[in-house]
Design an enzyme around this catalytic site. Structure first.
Site, mmCIF file in Angstrom:
data_model
loop_
_atom_site.group_PDB
_atom_site.id
_atom_site.type_symbol
_atom_site.label_atom_id
_atom_site.label_comp_id
_atom_site.label_asym_id
_atom_site.label_seq_id
_atom_site.Cartn_x
_atom_site.Cartn_y
_atom_site.Cartn_z
ATOM 1 N N GLN A 58 29.699 19.607 54.737
ATOM 2 C CA GLN A 58 29.214 18.360 54.113
ATOM 3 C C GLN A 58 30.223 17.205 53.667
ATOM 4 O OE1 GLN A 58 27.698 19.438 50.425
ATOM 5 N NE2 GLN A 58 26.952 18.361 49.991
ATOM 6 N N ASP A 116 38.809 31.006 48.794
ATOM 7 C CA ASP A 116 37.133 31.773 48.948
ATOM 8 C C ASP A 116 36.821 31.555 50.927
ATOM 9 O OD1 ASP A 116 35.858 34.727 49.540
ATOM 10 O OD2 ASP A 116 34.044 33.057 49.205
ATOM 11 N N TYR A 159 31.343 30.463 57.733
ATOM 12 C CA TYR A 159 31.120 29.159 57.511
ATOM 13 C C TYR A 159 31.831 28.480 58.363
ATOM 14 C CZ TYR A 159 31.035 31.798 52.463
ATOM 15 O OH TYR A 159 30.983 32.664 51.697
ATOM 16 N N TRP A 201 29.713 34.452 43.406
ATOM 17 C CA TRP A 201 29.156 33.140 43.749
ATOM 18 C C TRP A 201 27.677 32.229 43.419
ATOM 19 C CZ3 TRP A 201 24.553 32.656 47.241
ATOM 20 C CH2 TRP A 201 24.222 34.272 47.305
ATOM 21 N N SER A 202 27.654 31.346 43.950
ATOM 22 C CA SER A 202 26.339 30.712 43.305
ATOM 23 C C SER A 202 26.627 30.247 41.543
ATOM 24 C CB SER A 202 25.712 30.781 44.528
ATOM 25 O OG SER A 202 25.427 29.575 44.951
ATOM 26 N N PRO A 203 27.834 30.390 41.261
ATOM 27 C CA PRO A 203 27.313 29.687 39.804
ATOM 28 C C PRO A 203 25.883 28.788 39.095
ATOM 29 C CG PRO A 203 29.771 29.152 40.335
ATOM 30 C CD PRO A 203 29.207 29.312 41.390
ATOM 31 N N SER A 244 31.634 19.313 46.235
ATOM 32 C CA SER A 244 31.441 18.164 47.504
ATOM 33 C C SER A 244 32.539 17.088 47.061
ATOM 34 C CB SER A 244 30.192 18.161 47.615
ATOM 35 O OG SER A 244 29.525 17.129 46.678
ATOM 36 N N GLN A 292 33.863 16.193 40.159
ATOM 37 C CA GLN A 292 32.847 17.649 39.614
ATOM 38 C C GLN A 292 33.671 19.254 39.289
ATOM 39 O OE1 GLN A 292 30.792 18.450 43.833
ATOM 40 N NE2 GLN A 292 28.866 17.146 43.239
HETATM 41 P P1 NDP Z 1 27.562 25.813 43.609
HETATM 42 O O1 NDP Z 1 26.488 27.085 42.832
HETATM 43 O O2 NDP Z 1 28.541 26.090 42.065
HETATM 44 O O3 NDP Z 1 26.928 25.055 43.765
HETATM 45 C C1 NDP Z 1 28.332 24.521 44.031
HETATM 46 C C2 NDP Z 1 27.604 22.648 44.510
HETATM 47 O O4 NDP Z 1 27.066 22.617 43.359
HETATM 48 C C3 NDP Z 1 28.626 21.778 45.146
HETATM 49 O O5 NDP Z 1 28.829 21.842 46.395
HETATM 50 C C4 NDP Z 1 27.980 20.564 44.337
HETATM 51 O O6 NDP Z 1 27.107 20.521 45.336
HETATM 52 C C5 NDP Z 1 27.768 21.138 43.197
HETATM 53 N N1 NDP Z 1 28.204 21.061 42.253
HETATM 54 C C6 NDP Z 1 29.676 21.301 41.800
HETATM 55 N N2 NDP Z 1 29.837 21.115 40.707
HETATM 56 C C7 NDP Z 1 29.214 19.910 40.226
HETATM 57 C C8 NDP Z 1 28.959 19.046 38.859
HETATM 58 N N3 NDP Z 1 30.198 19.529 38.129
HETATM 59 N N4 NDP Z 1 28.214 18.347 38.668
HETATM 60 C C9 NDP Z 1 27.157 17.906 39.479
HETATM 61 N N5 NDP Z 1 27.051 19.089 40.638
HETATM 62 C C10 NDP Z 1 27.706 20.032 41.304
HETATM 63 O O7 NDP Z 1 28.775 27.296 43.997
HETATM 64 P P2 NDP Z 1 28.583 27.445 46.014
HETATM 65 O O8 NDP Z 1 27.148 28.240 45.601
HETATM 66 O O9 NDP Z 1 28.932 26.560 46.644
HETATM 67 O O10 NDP Z 1 28.997 28.924 45.865
HETATM 68 C C11 NDP Z 1 30.181 29.189 45.883
HETATM 69 C C12 NDP Z 1 31.222 30.058 46.350
HETATM 70 O O11 NDP Z 1 30.628 30.983 46.846
HETATM 71 C C13 NDP Z 1 31.262 29.647 48.172
HETATM 72 O O12 NDP Z 1 31.807 28.429 48.438
HETATM 73 C C14 NDP Z 1 31.969 30.482 48.788
HETATM 74 O O13 NDP Z 1 32.865 30.435 49.092
HETATM 75 C C15 NDP Z 1 31.044 31.653 48.019
HETATM 76 N N6 NDP Z 1 30.038 31.862 48.012
HETATM 77 C C16 NDP Z 1 29.691 33.273 48.923
HETATM 78 C C17 NDP Z 1 28.409 33.524 49.333
HETATM 79 C C18 NDP Z 1 28.594 35.332 50.007
HETATM 80 O O14 NDP Z 1 27.296 35.864 50.552
HETATM 81 N N7 NDP Z 1 29.380 36.317 49.545
HETATM 82 C C19 NDP Z 1 27.360 32.890 49.924
HETATM 83 C C20 NDP Z 1 27.499 31.925 48.951
HETATM 84 C C21 NDP Z 1 28.542 31.383 48.377
HETATM 85 P P3 NDP Z 1 26.434 19.012 45.758
HETATM 86 O O15 NDP Z 1 27.561 17.859 45.401
HETATM 87 O O16 NDP Z 1 26.027 18.910 47.852
HETATM 88 O O17 NDP Z 1 25.174 18.693 45.106
#
Ligand code: NDP
Length: 327
Positions: free
Chosen positions: A27, A49, A54, A209-211, A288, A292
């Site tokens: 992205q 991580d 990925y 992950w994915s907070p 991204s 953020q």
């Molecule tokens: P989040 O659920 O926090 O999503 C992150 C996304 O939310 C960003 O890329 C952005 O997306 C948006 N975002 C983040 N901060 C803000 C903000 N301040 N304001 C508005 N939008 C915001 O976490 P991820 O899903 O990215 O997961 C985090 C990490 O966990 C991954 O990078 C990976 O390392 C790990 N992971 C592990 C998995 C596993 O199976 N073990 C599966 C998935 C993730 P945008 O701007 O595009 O909208």
């Protein structure tokens, strides 16, 4: 930044960390990836991580270039990879938790990340077709060879994690130190109930992950689909369909008002809530855009705003507190 032990290990991990899923090598441009790592490192984040799957290895390549360019001291950060899904190859030997793939995936990640060893190496999912003994022995041997320092699991059941520990105990091997589960206000069962016993018994650490549930918990989808966001990306319709459902959106809308009441942005409120759980070793942030990450990285300063009264109000809105078994 605050640091704590990763489970019962002695490794000090920052409570906030940075991940690269769907962003690095996909992205965002490499320049943004570098900026994000810079911002994180400067804020005291010590864990980055990654995983072989990925962007099919590209995410590790991008991270590796940044690590090399920055020249940060190797003892100042923790870097991970995960094996199971492969890096794009479809042949039967190119995935899984068998000895061959684990050894080859580890070597490939080390090369792409341009490091001499991985600090953390995860089994990205359980593998029903490989005996658990083979996986535990392979991970133990990678540690003995100095190629990885700690190994863990991702989205394994408590029973599978305990099986790994039993095998480790039987043969005097090193068992899994940490698990990487999804955890956020909308997804709670594993972290809050299923693993409850094994935090105590084996001292499980968690790198969650994915907070923000892929961004929905930032509140930015409350009034429709904003452009240039993860859930508007082509090819991620499955993720959009799983997250953008009325029931979840309604809860986030209400939660956004509560966040405003306590003077926090919704992203910070949602991340602070994860950090309040003492069994969460580190919250892996995704971003991204630099803004953020700059915002979410300041969350540690605001944990006090989530008082017991506020947390009770959160439960009232979520109405999804997982129940413990009755016996
Ligand atoms: P989040 O659920 O926090 O999503 C992150 C996304 O939310 C960003 O890329 C952005 O997306 C948006 N975002 C983040 N901060 C803000 C903000 N301040 N304001 C508005 N939008 C915001 O976490 P991820 O899903 O990215 O997961 C985090 C990490 O966990 C991954 O990078 C990976 O390392 C790990 N992971 C592990 C998995 C596993 O199976 N073990 C599966 C998935 C993730 P945008 O701007 O595009 O909208």
């Amino acid at each position: 930044m605050e640091y704590n032990n990763l489970g019962k290990s002695g490794l000090q991990i920052s409570r906030l960390s940075l991940g690269s899923w769907l962003t690095f090598g996909k992205q965002i441009g490499d320049n943004i990836a570098e900026e994000l790592m810079d911002i994180a490192y400067d804020a005291g984040v010590n864990f980055f991580d990654n995983a072989e799957i990925y962007s099919r290895g590209e995410s590790e390549r991008v991270m590796g270039k940044v690590l090399k360019k920055k020249g940060w001291k190797r003892d100042s950060y923790i870097v991970s990879s995960k094996a199971f899904f492969g890096d794009g190859g479809q042949l039967p030997t190119q995935k899984g938790l068998n000895r061959k793939h684990l050894v080859e995936a580890c070597e490939a990640a080390i090369k792409r990340l341009q490091v001499d060893y991985l600090d953390l190496f995860f089994c990205h999912r359980p593998d029903k077709s490989t005996p658990i003994e083979e996986t535990v022995w392979s991970m133990h041997n990678l540690i003995m060879q100095g190629k990885i320092l700690y190994w863990g699991t991702s989205e394994w059941s408590a029973q599978e994690i305990m099986e790994a520990h039993m095998v480790a105990k039987q043969y005097n091997l090193i068992g899994p130190t940490m698990e990487q589960p999804q955890y956020n206000m909308l997804h709670r069962e594993k972290v809050e109930v299923e693993y409850n016993q094994i935090y105590k018994t084996v001292g499980l650490g968690t790198t969650i992950w994915s907070p923000l549930a892929s961004g929905i918990l930032s509140g930015k989808y409350n009034d429709g689909m904003p452009e240039s966001t993860r859930l508007s990306m082509d090819g991620l319709e499955w993720l959009k369909d799983a997250n953008l459902v009325d029931e979840k959106l309604q809860k986030v809308r209400e939660m956004t008002k509560l966040a405003q009441e306590v003077g926090l942005s919704m992203p910070k409120f949602a991340i602070a809530w994860c950090l309040k759980n003492p069994n969460v070793s580190t919250v892996i942030l995704g971003a991204s855009k630099a803004a953020q990450l700059k915002e979410t990285l300041t969350t540690m300063d605001d944990l006090d705003k989530l008082t017991p009264e506020i947390l009770e109000k959160v439960e009232g809105i979520l109405d999804n507190k997982p129940a413990f078994p009755a016996f």
